[in-house]
Design an enzyme around this catalytic site. Sequence first.
Site: not given
Length: 184
Positions: A98-99, A102, A151, A164
């Site tokens: 995963e990036d 959260d 964020f 991105r």
Amino acid sequence: MIGQIEEILVTREELKNKAKELGRKISNDYEGKELVLIGVLKGGVVFFADLIREINIPIDIDFISVSSYGNSTKSSGVVRIIKDIDIDITNKHLLIVEDLVDTGLTLDYLKNMFKTRGPKDVKICTALDKPSRRKVDLEIEYEGITIPDKFVVGYGLDYAGKYRNLPDVCVLHSSVYTSKEDMG
Ligand code: IMP
Ligand code: MG
């Protein structure tokens, strides 16, 4: 795009070093085992490409595409599978890549879903982690870089589909979120 960046939070060098470190660890831990790396699209794709090139044992790869955010900066908690993996994972060792973790809701859902398909085990590798935002108790075996509750975009991560392709992990000016004209 550059003018919309408020701050670089994690540099490309730090990200590269983390991918190296995790790739080395994964290569050692899974030596002689059948390992499938599953990239979570779209955000995980940049880290995925960096990570697999730091792994020096034979691996299979596949991708799953999920949507949990829409165009918002807050998690809805609802995970929708847009594209599933194609390969049979029975008796394989799975590593979900995963990036960013959260709330943890996405990976908690994916981990449980994959577990029903008969793999040997399912573990998690993430480039970035925002532990302060966690809503579920989630074990991350291959932990990336911890960041504060901001964020972020870049290195695969988007805001409303954009940013991105920024090579570093960045925080955008707050004006970006209030003015649509600034997007892209
Ligand atoms: P979670 O389910 O809340 O753990 O996060 C799900 C996904 O939301 C992450 O894998 C990211 O793709 C995305 N996400 C979470 N935080 C951010 C952020 O700060 N910027 C961009 N995407 C994010
Ligand atoms: Mg993601």
